[in-house]
Write a protein that holds these residues in place. Structure first.
Motif, PDB file in Angstrom:
ATOM      1  N   ARG A 198       6.208   7.120   0.662  1.00  0.00           N
ATOM      2  CA  ARG A 198       7.363   6.835  -0.205  1.00  0.00           C
ATOM      3  C   ARG A 198       8.551   7.754   0.103  1.00  0.00           C
ATOM      4  N   ASN A 199       8.761   8.003   1.380  1.00  0.00           N
ATOM      5  CA  ASN A 199       9.844   8.908   1.795  1.00  0.00           C
ATOM      6  C   ASN A 199       9.762  10.269   1.108  1.00  0.00           C
ATOM      7  N   PRO A 233      -4.866  -0.278  19.222  1.00  0.00           N
ATOM      8  CA  PRO A 233      -4.425  -0.358  20.621  1.00  0.00           C
ATOM      9  C   PRO A 233      -3.706  -1.663  20.957  1.00  0.00           C
ATOM     10  N   THR A 234      -3.744  -2.629  20.032  1.00  0.00           N
ATOM     11  CA  THR A 234      -3.213  -3.969  20.319  1.00  0.00           C
ATOM     12  C   THR A 234      -2.131  -4.424  19.350  1.00  0.00           C
ATOM     13  N   TYR A 235      -2.247  -4.088  18.071  1.00  0.00           N
ATOM     14  CA  TYR A 235      -1.302  -4.542  17.044  1.00  0.00           C
ATOM     15  C   TYR A 235      -0.886  -3.363  16.156  1.00  0.00           C
ATOM     16  N   PRO A 236      -0.282  -2.334  16.740  1.00  0.00           N
ATOM     17  CA  PRO A 236       0.002  -1.116  15.970  1.00  0.00           C
ATOM     18  C   PRO A 236       1.173  -1.284  15.014  1.00  0.00           C
ATOM     19  N   ILE A 237       1.184  -0.426  14.014  1.00  0.00           N
ATOM     20  CA  ILE A 237       2.314  -0.333  13.100  1.00  0.00           C
ATOM     21  C   ILE A 237       3.134   0.900  13.486  1.00  0.00           C
ATOM     22  N   PRO A 238       4.425   0.919  13.173  1.00  0.00           N
ATOM     23  CA  PRO A 238       5.240   2.086  13.503  1.00  0.00           C
ATOM     24  C   PRO A 238       4.979   3.241  12.545  1.00  0.00           C
ATOM     25  N   ALA A 239       5.275   4.444  12.998  1.00  0.00           N
ATOM     26  CA  ALA A 239       5.124   5.624  12.147  1.00  0.00           C
ATOM     27  C   ALA A 239       5.983   5.514  10.891  1.00  0.00           C
ATOM     28  N   SER A 240       7.108   4.835  11.004  1.00  0.00           N
ATOM     29  CA  SER A 240       8.010   4.722   9.851  1.00  0.00           C
ATOM     30  C   SER A 240       7.356   4.013   8.672  1.00  0.00           C
ATOM     31  N   ALA A 241       6.378   3.132   8.939  1.00  0.00           N
ATOM     32  CA  ALA A 241       5.686   2.448   7.845  1.00  0.00           C
ATOM     33  C   ALA A 241       4.873   3.441   7.011  1.00  0.00           C
ATOM     34  N   TYR A 242       4.274   4.405   7.684  1.00  0.00           N
ATOM     35  CA  TYR A 242       3.535   5.453   6.970  1.00  0.00           C
ATOM     36  C   TYR A 242       4.483   6.289   6.120  1.00  0.00           C
ATOM     37  N   HIS A 243       5.565   6.711   6.706  1.00  0.00           N
ATOM     38  CA  HIS A 243       6.476   7.625   6.000  1.00  0.00           C
ATOM     39  C   HIS A 243       7.233   6.924   4.877  1.00  0.00           C
ATOM     40  N   GLU A 244       7.697   5.703   5.136  1.00  0.00           N
ATOM     41  CA  GLU A 244       8.450   4.980   4.108  1.00  0.00           C
ATOM     42  C   GLU A 244       7.544   4.262   3.118  1.00  0.00           C
ATOM     43  N   GLY A 245       6.427   3.727   3.621  1.00  0.00           N
ATOM     44  CA  GLY A 245       5.526   2.958   2.768  1.00  0.00           C
ATOM     45  C   GLY A 245       4.538   3.827   2.021  1.00  0.00           C
ATOM     46  N   LEU A 279       0.848  -1.193   0.000  1.00  0.00           N
ATOM     47  CA  LEU A 279       0.000   0.000   0.000  1.00  0.00           C
ATOM     48  C   LEU A 279       0.880   1.239   0.000  1.00  0.00           C
ATOM     49  N   GLN A 280       1.048   1.812  -1.184  1.00  0.00           N
ATOM     50  CA  GLN A 280       1.851   3.016  -1.354  1.00  0.00           C
ATOM     51  C   GLN A 280       0.975   4.100  -1.951  1.00  0.00           C
ATOM     52  N   GLY A 281       1.089   5.326  -1.433  1.00  0.00           N
ATOM     53  CA  GLY A 281       0.210   6.402  -1.851  1.00  0.00           C
ATOM     54  C   GLY A 281       0.590   6.998  -3.202  1.00  0.00           C
ATOM     55  N   TYR A 282      -0.472   7.491  -3.905  1.00  0.00           N
ATOM     56  CA  TYR A 282      -1.764   7.789  -3.357  1.00  0.00           C
ATOM     57  C   TYR A 282      -2.840   6.987  -4.087  1.00  0.00           C
TER      58      TYR A 282
END
Length: 429
Positions: free
Chosen positions: A231-232, A216-228, A199-202
């Motif tokens: 796309r940096n 609240p239970t199985y979160p992803i890191p912020a870096s996944a949003y920024h890198e994934g 899943l890469q934007g947009y």
């Protein structure tokens, strides 16, 4: 430019005392897809309803995960506006949630399609027979609005809210990272990660990152949003069709923007107004996407019959040749899909109202049935199929409501987890 109000035909004109009464009527009709047209065992939204009676083989019991999420948001609109009795609405929503708790899930995610009579997966494709992260996120987006609406209600309503909280906490967003810094759309118990769709934007998938960061239970890191997703920084675009900046690169449609459902699905609950990060302002992204689609149809560079300032809207829908992701220039087939303009009401209220009045008053019974406007049409091909698709039908009432009152935006944005997730990703909102 013609004003459809000056050329109304027949008895339809006298039916509505005001635009507000008219919008009530339009919302009621489209809410009925999941209210009166629901699959009876699950209470979920049928993938499709064909009033011509012709269905794909063994398809009539198939319900759709994402479309149900949009329809669930519509049921809330119906309850809040008094179209649906509150107790009856709670019973329907509880039936849906109880079904989902027992239906097939894959690391907490539901499949794209489910057999409503059994709860078992119906493969969307050979290798797409497991968890669908994006469709499940659309579903939970609607359900979290329900949780917020009923969390302080009576005993029955609080129980519904608690049941939603349980299944929300079971969604394993971090599993769908596939040990990388980008979310993946699909996982199959039989084919693993072979679908291989990061899943890469947009596109339409922003909500998956928002909910993933908010889990609240199985979160992803912020870096996944920024890198994934971002796309940096590669998500940023300088394209400005008709002088309207798109701000982000639309995957495969960088020049004019993609199909308009990209501006709807993630924003049933997620409020783009004031939603900004280091890359873009999502209100500009959604509003300018809709304006570009409108301007393209007015310009009508391919000279399709019927396109005008009152007849516009390109998005994924049925088409003369099957199913198509209609979009400006890249995949314009001369097919207008009503949900494109109508679900854009928050972004283009004047243009959307003009289209609504044209569709209803001018095209009339060619385009209108018991669940509202049919899925798509082509004036040039004289093609008006009496068919509905949940993913198109069920966004109309919620997005009109977000234009009218902001109800669903207020509910979703009130989730404390969502507020924490947005802060984690660096958003201002």
């Amino acid at each position: 430019m013609s004003d459809p109000n000056t050329t109304l035909k027949g008895n339809r004109q006298s039916s509505f005392q005001s635009d507000s009464v008219f919008l009530d009527y339009i919302q009621k009709a489209h809410i009925n897809y999941l209210w009166k047209g629901a699959e009876p065992i699950s209470g979920m939204a049928p993938e499709r309803i064909h009033l011509d009676g012709v269905y794909p083989l063994n398809d009539q019991n198939v319900v759709t995960t994402g479309g149900s999420g949009f329809g669930i948001a519509g049921l809330l609109v119906g309850i809040d506006r008094g179209f649906i009795p509150r107790h009856a609405g709670v019973l329907h929503l509880t039936k849906i949630v109880d079904f989902l708790a027992k239906a097939d899930r894959f690391h907490g995610m539901w499949p794209h399609w489910i057999y409503g009579n059994t709860g078992k997966v119906k493969p969307f494709g050979q290798k797409d027979d497991g968890g669908d992260l994006v469709e499940s996120s659309f579903l939970m987006e609607g359900l979290l609005c329900v949780r917020q609406y009923f969390r302080n209600g009576n005993t029955e309503e609080k129980q519904l809210a608690e049941k939603i909280d349980v299944i929300w906490r079971q969604m394993e967003y971090n599993w769908y990272l596939h040990d990388q810094n980008v979310l993946y759309w699909h996982w199959s118990p039989n084919y693993g990660w072979e679908m291989n769709f990061p899943l890469q934007g947009y596109n339409e998938c922003l909500i998956a990152y928002i909910l993933g960061a908010s889990s609240p239970t199985y979160p992803i890191p912020a870096s996944a949003y920024h890198e994934g997703w971002a796309r940096n920084g590669g998500i940023v675009s300088n394209a400005a069709p008709y002088g309207i900046p798109l701000e982000v690169k639309h995957n495969g449609a960088e020049q004019y923007g993609g199909p308009l459902f990209w501006a709807h699905y993630s924003y049933i609950g997620l409020n783009p107004k004031g939603l900004k990060d280091q890359y873009t302002d999502y209100w500009n992204v959604t509003r300018n996407h809709a304006l570009t689609n409108y301007m393209y149809c007015v310009a009508n560079p391919k000279s399709f019959k019927g396109y005008s300032d009152s007849c516009w809207g390109l998005t994924a829908s049925y088409s003369v040749t099957g199913y198509e992701a209609h979009m400006p220039m890249n995949n314009d087939k001369g097919v207008i899909t009503p949900t494109a303009a109508l679900s854009s009401f928050p972004y283009t209220p004047e243009e959307s109202m003009r289209a609504l009045k044209y569709f209803y008053f001018q095209l009339g019974d060619k385009l209108w049935g018991q669940y509202g406007f049919f899925d798509a049409f082509s004036i040039g091909e004289n093609w008006y199929p009496k068919r509905y698709l949940a993913i198109d039908q069920c966004t109309i009432a919620p997005m009109i409501e977000n234009y009218r009152s902001g109800l669903l935006w207020k509910l979703f944005m009130s989730c404390p987890e969502v507020q924490d997730g947005l802060k984690k990703l660096g958003f201002n909102y």
